[in-house]
Structures are given as structure tokens and as C-alpha cells.
Write a protein that holds these residues in place. Structure first.
Motif, short mmCIF file in Angstrom:
data_model
loop_
_atom_site.label_atom_id
_atom_site.label_comp_id
_atom_site.label_asym_id
_atom_site.label_seq_id
_atom_site.Cartn_x
_atom_site.Cartn_y
_atom_site.Cartn_z
N PHE A 45 0.83 -1.20 0.00
CA PHE A 45 0.00 0.00 0.00
C PHE A 45 0.87 1.25 0.00
O PHE A 45 0.58 2.23 -0.70
N TYR A 46 1.92 1.20 0.77
CA TYR A 46 2.83 2.33 0.86
C TYR A 46 3.52 2.58 -0.48
O TYR A 46 3.66 3.72 -0.93
N VAL A 47 3.97 1.52 -1.13
CA VAL A 47 4.62 1.64 -2.43
C VAL A 47 3.65 2.19 -3.46
O VAL A 47 4.00 3.08 -4.26
N ALA A 48 2.42 1.70 -3.47
CA ALA A 48 1.43 2.16 -4.44
C ALA A 48 1.13 3.65 -4.27
O ALA A 48 1.05 4.40 -5.26
N ILE A 49 0.98 4.09 -3.03
CA ILE A 49 0.73 5.51 -2.77
C ILE A 49 1.93 6.35 -3.19
O ILE A 49 1.78 7.43 -3.79
N LEU A 52 1.97 6.71 -6.95
CA LEU A 52 0.92 7.62 -7.38
C LEU A 52 1.32 9.07 -7.15
O LEU A 52 1.15 9.93 -8.03
N LEU A 53 1.87 9.37 -5.97
CA LEU A 53 2.30 10.73 -5.69
C LEU A 53 3.43 11.17 -6.61
O LEU A 53 3.48 12.32 -7.05
N TYR A 54 4.33 10.25 -6.90
CA TYR A 54 5.43 10.56 -7.84
C TYR A 54 4.86 10.90 -9.21
O TYR A 54 5.32 11.85 -9.87
N TYR A 55 3.87 10.14 -9.65
CA TYR A 55 3.26 10.40 -10.95
C TYR A 55 2.62 11.78 -10.98
O TYR A 55 2.81 12.55 -11.93
N LEU A 56 1.89 12.12 -9.92
CA LEU A 56 1.22 13.42 -9.88
C LEU A 56 2.22 14.57 -9.84
O LEU A 56 2.00 15.63 -10.42
N LEU A 57 3.35 14.35 -9.17
CA LEU A 57 4.35 15.40 -9.04
C LEU A 57 5.19 15.56 -10.30
O LEU A 57 5.34 16.66 -10.84
N MET A 58 5.73 14.44 -10.80
CA MET A 58 6.69 14.50 -11.90
C MET A 58 6.02 14.53 -13.27
O MET A 58 6.49 15.22 -14.19
N ALA A 225 15.33 3.60 0.46
CA ALA A 225 14.34 2.67 -0.08
C ALA A 225 13.46 3.33 -1.13
O ALA A 225 12.95 2.67 -2.05
N ILE A 226 13.27 4.64 -1.01
CA ILE A 226 12.42 5.36 -1.96
C ILE A 226 13.11 5.56 -3.30
O ILE A 226 12.44 5.60 -4.35
N LEU A 227 14.43 5.63 -3.30
CA LEU A 227 15.16 5.95 -4.53
C LEU A 227 14.90 4.98 -5.68
O LEU A 227 14.69 5.42 -6.81
N PRO A 228 14.91 3.65 -5.45
CA PRO A 228 14.62 2.75 -6.59
C PRO A 228 13.12 2.65 -6.85
O PRO A 228 12.51 1.58 -6.75
N PHE A 229 12.49 3.81 -7.14
CA PHE A 229 11.08 3.89 -7.47
C PHE A 229 10.21 3.28 -6.38
O PHE A 229 9.26 2.57 -6.66
N PHE A 230 10.57 3.53 -5.14
CA PHE A 230 9.83 3.10 -3.95
C PHE A 230 9.89 1.60 -3.70
O PHE A 230 9.34 1.12 -2.71
N LEU A 231 10.53 0.84 -4.55
CA LEU A 231 10.49 -0.61 -4.42
C LEU A 231 11.26 -1.11 -3.20
O LEU A 231 10.97 -2.19 -2.67
N GLY A 232 12.25 -0.33 -2.77
CA GLY A 232 12.99 -0.73 -1.58
C GLY A 232 12.14 -0.77 -0.32
O GLY A 232 12.51 -1.41 0.67
#
Length: 253
Positions: A45-49, A52-58, A225-232
Motif C-alpha cells: 500500500f505504501y509503495v502504491a501511494i 501515485l504521488l510521484y506520478y502526480l508530481l513529476m 528505499a524510496i530511490l529505486p522507485f519506492f520498491l525498496g
């Protein structure tokens, strides 16, 4: 379940060391490996959010609100770890772990204390979003620039990010002090949320240097953990959640 809560002062250890942090991480890793599906579930859930926020921002460039949301959504990490605390508690006690039991822990112990803590976290998050929005508006209007990424790359935008980061760090540390011991304590015991918060502050005061280091470790681990597209976060969040439970058990007697 008995809904009577205990508001008596709770003893806390005052002799934590860096070795306790290492041991907590070791035990957190052990618990994650024992029941990885729970950690991956909550982290998803955390990764998905985050994505989504990255998409809206970038992608959409909606910087005015998205920066505040992206910077602030880690404030919910301690509350998201409640299910992980229950997993570690059951592994520690040798009781079965079932989806019903783990998800049921999110409702608290039937006394609404955990839900009240969730309300505090939500109010604090809303406060941070408003403050961050005000900082953004002040710097953007002073620069006479738009809200897109070109503003963030300007000298004024970089100064705004530095100021916002400093303010955000103070707010995040307050959240850390409030939730560090209180959330696992509300999972573990029938206490009211005020007693749990006071216990968390007392534990931090009694072990300030070590628990400040723990805050730095959490911030650095989440940032990496956020750097590799939140996957970490699939790995870091569960391990930190389980480790925090064991640090709580070491601290609160």
C-alpha cells in the motif's frame, strides 16, 4: 475483550545502547523472514501511494500540493506498522498468525485508543500539508514563477525545499517522539493513548542519544528505499516495523 484501560505510569529502561539497535534490526529481519507475506502486504500500500504521488508530481507537475504530500506521507509509516507489531507480538508469544488476527489489530484492543492515535496522526499530517503549502506559496509568489518543476530547479525553489525540509524534519521528529513507543504499546497493552504517548516521550528522554540515532537510521533507510522507485520499501518497511517492536519490548518493561 475487556475494554478497561490502565493509565498508571509505565517503567522504561534508561540504558539502551547501539547494540540494542543492532539486535532489534536482527530480530526484525528474522520476523520478516518468518512471515514475509504480511510485511509485503502492508508495504504494498505504501509503495502504491508513493508511486501515485510521484506520478502526480513529476508527470502532471502539480507541485503545489504534491510536494507536501510526498514529503509528509512517511508520517503514516508508524501507524502502517501496527499490523507488523501484531505479527511480531504473536511470533514472540508463540500464538498463531492469521489474516483475521493481524488485520483485526488495526482496530486496536476494542477500546478505540489506537483509533484515537490514528486521528492524531491524521490531524498532524493535515497540519504539515497546510504549513508546507504556505511555505510553497510564499516562495513561489516572491519569485514570481509558476508551480512547475522549473520553479523547483531555480535558486528560490531550492531555498524553499531547504526551508521546507527543515520544518518537516522538526514535525517528523515530533511524530517520532509521539509514536515510537506508543503505537506498539497500544497493540501490546490495555492502556489509554495519553499514557502511551507519555511513555514514548519518557523513553526518548531517558535514551535520547540512542533513540535519536534510531531516528536517523529510519530516515536514512526510508530515503534509500524510496530511490529505486519506492520498491525498496518492500524490504525496509517490514524490517523496520518488526525491529521497532523489539526495540519497544527492550525499552518498556
Amino acid at each position: 475483550m475487556d475494554t478497561q484501560v490502565d493509565n498508571r505510569p509505565v517503567p522504561v529502561a534508561g540504558d539502551l545502547s547501539t547494540g540494542d539497535l543492532t539486535e532489534a534490526l536482527r530480530l526484525g529481519w528474522r520476523d520478516f523472514l518468518a512471515k514475509p507475506h504480511y510485511g509485503l502486504f502492508f508495504a504494498s500500500f505504501y509503495v502504491a501511494i508513493g508511486i501515485l504521488l510521484y506520478y502526480l508530481l513529476m508527470v502532471r507537475g502539480e507541485a503545489r500540493w504534491m510536494i507536501a504530500l510526498v514529503a509528509g506521507f512517511p508520517l503514516f509509516a508508524p501507524f502502517a506498522a501496527v499490523g507488523l507489531y501484531e505479527v511480531s507480538r504473536r511470533l514472540e508469544n508463540g500464538t498463531p498468525t492469521t489474516w483475521a488476527a493481524i488485520l483485526g489489530a488495526l482496530r486496536g484492543r476494542g477500546d478505540e485508543q489506537l483509533l484515537l492515535m490514528g486521528g492524531i496522526i491524521f490531524v498532524g499530517f493535515s497540519f504539515w500539508v497546510i504549513i508546507a503549502h504556505m511555505i510553497f506559496a510564499i516562495f513561489a509568489s516572491a519569485a514570481g514563477l509558476g508551480e512547475g518543476m522549473e520553479f523547483l530547479r531555480s535558486p528560490t525553489g531550492l531555498t524553499m525545499l531547504a526551508v521546507g525540509s527543515a520544518v518537516g524534519a522538526v514535525i517528523a521528529f515530533i511524530f517520532y517522539a509521539i509514536t515510537l513507543m506508543s503505537l506498539p504499546m497500544l497493540v501490546d497493552r490495555d492502556v489509554d493513548f495519553i499514557t502511551a504517548i507519555i511513555t514514548s516521550f519518557r523513553a526518548l528522554s531517558a535514551n535520547f542519544g540512542v533513540l535519536l540515532l534510531w531516528a536517523v537510521i529510519i530516515a536514512a533507510a526510508l530515503g534509500a528505499a524510496i530511490l529505486p522507485f519506492f520498491l525498496g520499501l518492500f524490504l525496509v518497511l517490514p524490517v523496520l516495523g518488526h525491529a521497532t517492536w523489539h526495540l519497544y519490548r527492550r525499552t518498556v518493561s
